[in-house]
Design a protein around this motif. Structure first.
Motif, PDB file in Angstrom:
ATOM      1  N   PRO A 106       0.955  -1.500  -0.186  1.00  0.00           N
ATOM      2  CA  PRO A 106      -0.187   0.312   0.069  1.00  0.00           C
ATOM      3  C   PRO A 106       1.113   1.021   0.484  1.00  0.00           C
ATOM      4  CG  PRO A 106      -1.107  -1.783   1.869  1.00  0.00           C
ATOM      5  CD  PRO A 106      -0.163  -2.187   0.888  1.00  0.00           C
ATOM      6  N   LEU A 107       2.195   1.300   0.367  1.00  0.00           N
ATOM      7  CA  LEU A 107       3.013   2.616   0.393  1.00  0.00           C
ATOM      8  C   LEU A 107       3.000   3.410  -1.050  1.00  0.00           C
ATOM      9  CD1 LEU A 107       5.002   2.199   3.721  1.00  0.00           C
ATOM     10  CD2 LEU A 107       3.318   3.561   3.303  1.00  0.00           C
ATOM     11  N   GLY A 108       3.244   2.520  -1.432  1.00  0.00           N
ATOM     12  CA  GLY A 108       3.658   2.465  -2.932  1.00  0.00           C
ATOM     13  C   GLY A 108       2.824   3.208  -3.391  1.00  0.00           C
ATOM     14  N   LEU A 109       1.569   3.208  -2.682  1.00  0.00           N
ATOM     15  CA  LEU A 109       0.643   4.102  -3.930  1.00  0.00           C
ATOM     16  C   LEU A 109       0.926   6.013  -3.202  1.00  0.00           C
ATOM     17  CD1 LEU A 109      -2.816   2.248  -2.494  1.00  0.00           C
ATOM     18  CD2 LEU A 109      -1.663   2.692  -4.777  1.00  0.00           C
ATOM     19  N   SER A 136      -8.634   7.480   0.496  1.00  0.00           N
ATOM     20  CA  SER A 136      -8.683   6.246   0.330  1.00  0.00           C
ATOM     21  C   SER A 136      -8.235   5.772  -1.088  1.00  0.00           C
ATOM     22  CB  SER A 136      -9.841   5.056   1.203  1.00  0.00           C
ATOM     23  OG  SER A 136      -9.453   5.218   2.654  1.00  0.00           O
ATOM     24  N   VAL A 137      -7.191   5.062  -0.906  1.00  0.00           N
ATOM     25  CA  VAL A 137      -6.854   4.815  -2.522  1.00  0.00           C
ATOM     26  C   VAL A 137      -6.118   3.173  -2.365  1.00  0.00           C
ATOM     27  CG1 VAL A 137      -6.006   6.721  -3.465  1.00  0.00           C
ATOM     28  CG2 VAL A 137      -4.259   5.184  -2.552  1.00  0.00           C
ATOM     29  N   ALA A 138      -6.484   2.614  -3.643  1.00  0.00           N
ATOM     30  CA  ALA A 138      -6.028   0.921  -4.464  1.00  0.00           C
ATOM     31  C   ALA A 138      -5.363   1.634  -5.461  1.00  0.00           C
ATOM     32  CB  ALA A 138      -7.368   0.327  -3.531  1.00  0.00           C
ATOM     33  N   LEU A 148      -5.017   2.269   1.438  1.00  0.00           N
ATOM     34  CA  LEU A 148      -4.000   3.068   1.775  1.00  0.00           C
ATOM     35  C   LEU A 148      -5.019   4.295   1.815  1.00  0.00           C
ATOM     36  CD1 LEU A 148      -1.509   4.085   2.891  1.00  0.00           C
ATOM     37  CD2 LEU A 148      -1.102   4.988   1.114  1.00  0.00           C
ATOM     38  N   THR A 149      -5.117   5.292   3.276  1.00  0.00           N
ATOM     39  CA  THR A 149      -5.463   6.129   3.643  1.00  0.00           C
ATOM     40  C   THR A 149      -5.266   7.134   4.324  1.00  0.00           C
ATOM     41  OG1 THR A 149      -7.931   4.618   4.131  1.00  0.00           O
ATOM     42  CG2 THR A 149      -7.681   6.867   5.409  1.00  0.00           C
ATOM     43  N   ILE A 150      -4.870   7.643   4.033  1.00  0.00           N
ATOM     44  CA  ILE A 150      -4.071   9.134   4.346  1.00  0.00           C
ATOM     45  C   ILE A 150      -4.725   9.769   4.883  1.00  0.00           C
ATOM     46  CG2 ILE A 150      -2.104  10.990   3.001  1.00  0.00           C
ATOM     47  CD1 ILE A 150      -2.452   8.691   0.375  1.00  0.00           C
ATOM     48  N   GLN A 151      -3.629  10.958   5.697  1.00  0.00           N
ATOM     49  CA  GLN A 151      -4.821  11.264   6.639  1.00  0.00           C
ATOM     50  C   GLN A 151      -4.183  12.729   6.747  1.00  0.00           C
ATOM     51  OE1 GLN A 151      -4.762   8.464   9.779  1.00  0.00           O
ATOM     52  NE2 GLN A 151      -6.834   8.148   9.678  1.00  0.00           N
ATOM     53  N   LEU A 164      -1.415   7.987   8.280  1.00  0.00           N
ATOM     54  CA  LEU A 164      -1.778   6.804   7.349  1.00  0.00           C
ATOM     55  C   LEU A 164      -2.376   5.307   7.694  1.00  0.00           C
ATOM     56  CD1 LEU A 164       1.926   6.672   5.796  1.00  0.00           C
ATOM     57  CD2 LEU A 164      -0.224   8.190   4.837  1.00  0.00           C
ATOM     58  N   GLN A 165      -2.857   4.863   7.607  1.00  0.00           N
ATOM     59  CA  GLN A 165      -3.896   3.338   7.658  1.00  0.00           C
ATOM     60  C   GLN A 165      -3.697   2.848   6.592  1.00  0.00           C
ATOM     61  OE1 GLN A 165      -4.752   2.463  10.432  1.00  0.00           O
ATOM     62  NE2 GLN A 165      -4.313   5.046  11.625  1.00  0.00           N
ATOM     63  N   GLY A 166      -3.130   1.221   6.493  1.00  0.00           N
ATOM     64  CA  GLY A 166      -2.777   0.762   5.584  1.00  0.00           C
ATOM     65  C   GLY A 166      -3.647  -0.839   5.657  1.00  0.00           C
TER      66      GLY A 166
END
Length: 197
Positions: A106-109, A136-138, A148-151, A164-166
């Motif tokens: 997920p960090l790759g996103l 949130s992205v995929a 991955l959710t970026i806050q 970050l939540q993944g």
């Protein structure tokens, strides 16, 4: 966890690249997030991480577009450097060095440069809170590979990365919470050189 798995399975059946399917207000927020992430010249913060196992770890977080570095202090000294399609983790206590591809992480996103949340990336959700915003992205062609959710804090229209939540394809979860965030920090490019090993 069941909710996350159900979401990933649902997404895999209806992959849509980009964010054109979102309401106009959410699309505007996605543009703001892209501009913010691509415009960071250097960000450093303290971090607390939960997962992917049950342990909590802490240390220093460093980010420039396309690159991330985590210097762990607890539970013991470790160094994680990610960028250019790979992640390298060096455990100072054991001497072990782990190499992973960011292709299915997920960090790759987050570590594409420049970041554009379209094409190969699918925006699955945009949420607003009191002084906060998250996206949130995929992977558009295979969302079940991870989410991955970026806050961000969002105060008076000013964004600041706060977490970050993944979850990866094997349902391993992690969360990183940032504190004492400093933006516009000069970080030497050598800081993002992967550790040898």
């Amino acid at each position: 966890m069941k909710r996350t798995l159900a979401l990933l399975l649902f997404l895999s059946g209806c992959a849509t690249s980009g964010y054109g399917h979102l309401p106009a207000a959410d699309q505007s927020d996605v543009h703001r997030i892209e501009a913010y992430l691509n415009g960071i010249h250097g960000l450093q913060a303290e971090f607390a991480q939960q997962g992917p196992d049950s342990d909590q770890s802490e240390g220093q977080f460093s980010y420039v577009p396309g690159h991330l570095r985590l210097d762990y202090v607890t539970p013991h000294s470790m160094e994680l450097v990610a960028g250019e399609g790979r992640l390298v983790l060096a455990d100072r206590s054991s001497g072990a060095v782990t190499h992973l591809s960011l292709r299915h992480n997920p960090l790759g996103l987050l570590l594409r440069h420049p970041i554009h949340f379209d094409g190969e990336i699918q925006v699955t959700d945009v949420r607003h809170g009191d002084g906060s915003l998250q996206i949130s992205v995929a992977q558009a062609d295979n969302p079940s590979q991870g989410l991955l959710t970026i806050q961000f804090s969002d105060v008076n229209g000013q964004l600041s990365l706060i977490g970050l939540q993944g979850v990866d394809a094997r349902q391993h979860h992690f969360g990183v919470v940032l504190s004492d965030v400093h933006q516009g920090v000069t970080i030497a490019p050598a800081a993002f050189t992967p550790p040898a090993g």
